[in-house]
Design a protein around this motif. Structure first.
Motif, PDB file in Angstrom:
ATOM      1  N   PHE A  42       4.420   0.782  -2.859  1.00 42.03           N
ATOM      2  CA  PHE A  42       3.274   0.016  -3.348  1.00 42.03           C
ATOM      3  C   PHE A  42       2.120   0.096  -2.352  1.00 42.03           C
ATOM      4  N   ALA A  43       2.405  -0.130  -1.086  1.00 43.54           N
ATOM      5  CA  ALA A  43       1.355  -0.127  -0.057  1.00 43.54           C
ATOM      6  C   ALA A  43       0.656   1.225   0.008  1.00 43.54           C
ATOM      7  N   HIS A  44       1.427   2.292  -0.059  1.00 44.35           N
ATOM      8  CA  HIS A  44       0.829   3.632   0.001  1.00 44.35           C
ATOM      9  C   HIS A  44       0.006   3.942  -1.251  1.00 44.35           C
ATOM     10  N   SER A  45       0.360   3.331  -2.379  1.00 39.05           N
ATOM     11  CA  SER A  45      -0.422   3.558  -3.606  1.00 39.05           C
ATOM     12  C   SER A  45      -1.817   2.943  -3.510  1.00 39.05           C
ATOM     13  N   LEU A  46      -2.006   2.010  -2.591  1.00 35.63           N
ATOM     14  CA  LEU A  46      -3.313   1.376  -2.422  1.00 35.63           C
ATOM     15  C   LEU A  46      -4.278   2.237  -1.598  1.00 35.63           C
ATOM     16  N   LEU A  47      -3.739   3.081  -0.750  1.00 37.26           N
ATOM     17  CA  LEU A  47      -4.577   3.870   0.153  1.00 37.26           C
ATOM     18  C   LEU A  47      -5.652   4.687  -0.573  1.00 37.26           C
ATOM     19  N   PRO A  48      -5.303   5.441  -1.618  1.00 37.47           N
ATOM     20  CA  PRO A  48      -6.360   6.206  -2.303  1.00 37.47           C
ATOM     21  C   PRO A  48      -7.415   5.309  -2.966  1.00 37.47           C
ATOM     22  N   LEU A  49      -7.009   4.123  -3.394  1.00 38.07           N
ATOM     23  CA  LEU A  49      -7.948   3.207  -4.052  1.00 38.07           C
ATOM     24  C   LEU A  49      -9.021   2.714  -3.087  1.00 38.07           C
ATOM     25  N   PHE A  50      -8.675   2.610  -1.817  1.00 35.86           N
ATOM     26  CA  PHE A  50      -9.602   2.061  -0.826  1.00 35.86           C
ATOM     27  C   PHE A  50     -10.194   3.134   0.096  1.00 35.86           C
ATOM     28  N   GLN A  51      -9.974   4.392  -0.273  1.00 33.88           N
ATOM     29  CA  GLN A  51     -10.427   5.503   0.553  1.00 33.88           C
ATOM     30  C   GLN A  51     -11.945   5.508   0.756  1.00 33.88           C
ATOM     31  N   LYS A  52     -12.703   5.107  -0.261  1.00 30.49           N
ATOM     32  CA  LYS A  52     -14.169   5.142  -0.176  1.00 30.49           C
ATOM     33  C   LYS A  52     -14.768   3.797   0.238  1.00 30.49           C
ATOM     34  N   THR A  53     -13.938   2.915   0.779  1.00 31.42           N
ATOM     35  CA  THR A  53     -14.422   1.618   1.251  1.00 31.42           C
ATOM     36  C   THR A  53     -14.403   1.620   2.776  1.00 31.42           C
ATOM     37  N   PRO A  54     -15.082   0.663   3.385  1.00 32.72           N
ATOM     38  CA  PRO A  54     -15.076   0.612   4.854  1.00 32.72           C
ATOM     39  C   PRO A  54     -13.776   0.074   5.461  1.00 32.72           C
ATOM     40  N   LEU A  55     -12.829  -0.338   4.645  1.00 33.22           N
ATOM     41  CA  LEU A  55     -11.565  -0.865   5.184  1.00 33.22           C
ATOM     42  C   LEU A  55     -10.738   0.259   5.802  1.00 33.22           C
ATOM     43  N   PRO A  56     -10.236   0.043   7.008  1.00 32.93           N
ATOM     44  CA  PRO A  56      -9.383   1.078   7.621  1.00 32.93           C
ATOM     45  C   PRO A  56      -8.039   1.166   6.894  1.00 32.93           C
ATOM     46  N   GLY A  57      -7.498   2.362   6.846  1.00 38.73           N
ATOM     47  CA  GLY A  57      -6.224   2.599   6.164  1.00 38.73           C
ATOM     48  C   GLY A  57      -5.105   1.722   6.675  1.00 38.73           C
ATOM     49  N   TRP A  58      -5.061   1.489   7.983  1.00 40.25           N
ATOM     50  CA  TRP A  58      -3.989   0.656   8.544  1.00 40.25           C
ATOM     51  C   TRP A  58      -4.044  -0.761   7.996  1.00 40.25           C
ATOM     52  N   ALA A  59      -5.266  -1.285   7.754  1.00 42.64           N
ATOM     53  CA  ALA A  59      -5.413  -2.648   7.222  1.00 42.64           C
ATOM     54  C   ALA A  59      -4.964  -2.705   5.761  1.00 42.64           C
ATOM     55  N   VAL A  60      -5.329  -1.688   5.006  1.00 40.02           N
ATOM     56  CA  VAL A  60      -4.909  -1.615   3.597  1.00 40.02           C
ATOM     57  C   VAL A  60      -3.388  -1.522   3.518  1.00 40.02           C
ATOM     58  N   LEU A  61      -2.822  -0.687   4.365  1.00 35.53           N
ATOM     59  CA  LEU A  61      -1.363  -0.511   4.384  1.00 35.53           C
ATOM     60  C   LEU A  61      -0.661  -1.814   4.778  1.00 35.53           C
ATOM     61  N   ALA A  62      -1.144  -2.485   5.810  1.00 30.68           N
ATOM     62  CA  ALA A  62      -0.543  -3.747   6.257  1.00 30.68           C
ATOM     63  C   ALA A  62      -0.617  -4.803   5.154  1.00 30.68           C
ATOM     64  N   PHE A  63      -1.777  -4.890   4.493  1.00 31.31           N
ATOM     65  CA  PHE A  63      -1.928  -5.853   3.405  1.00 31.31           C
ATOM     66  C   PHE A  63      -0.974  -5.511   2.259  1.00 31.31           C
ATOM     67  N   GLY A  64      -0.879  -4.235   1.938  1.00 35.53           N
ATOM     68  CA  GLY A  64       0.006  -3.796   0.859  1.00 35.53           C
ATOM     69  C   GLY A  64       1.476  -4.054   1.132  1.00 35.53           C
TER      70      GLY A  64
END
Length: 147
Positions: A42-64
């Motif tokens: 689930f967490a990894h599925s969020l990474l492409p969704l937030f790729q064009k945002t200023p959020l760092p990948g590690w933060a998206v992954l941690a949240f996911g």
């Protein structure tokens, strides 16, 4: 023929119970289904969704990785009516974070759905005095008398 007022005396409490159980089940199963499917997936599925945002990948992954567990716990607490005030407040804060992410991605459809969830949480918090059919009430943490 007019119905006696006694028949409707507890409708507010029943309505609260039904809404609380519905949202609690919904949120809890969001989390449980993601946990059973694998939180890493689930967490990894969020990474492409937030790729064009200023959020760092590690933060998206941690949240996911964290989100499914929070949904499962907060949803279960709301479902059971246990620590209801805390669960509604925590769930509302989680919805704020989700709404932030959705609007950052300009996903207005998800943001609109999250507004509906927020309205339900707000209503449940505002009318918590109707939470008489709950574990909080059973253990003496909630309202004991009906108005």
């Amino acid at each position: 023929m007019e119905k006696p007022a006694v028949e409707f005396q507890h409708d507010g409490e029943l309505a609260y119970l039904l809404l609380r159980i519905t949202i609690g089940t919904n949120i809890c199963m969001h989390g449980v289904s993601r946990i059973l499917s694998g939180t890493a997936s689930f967490a990894h599925s969020l990474l492409p969704l937030f790729q064009k945002t200023p959020l760092p990948g590690w933060a998206v992954l941690a949240f996911g990785l964290t989100l499914p567990w929070l949904e499962a716990v907060f949803g279960l607490l709301v479902l059971l009516g246990l620590c209801t005030r805390f669960a509604l407040l925590a769930g509302s804060l989680l919805l704020i974070a989700l709404t932030f992410g959705s609007t950052l991605r300009q996903d207005w459809e998800s943001a609109g759905l999250q507004l509906i969830y927020a309205a339900v949480y707000t209503a449940l918090l505002a009318f918590r005095n109707r939470n008489v059919y709950s574990l909080d009430s059973l253990f003496g943490f909630g309202p004991r008398t009906r108005e």
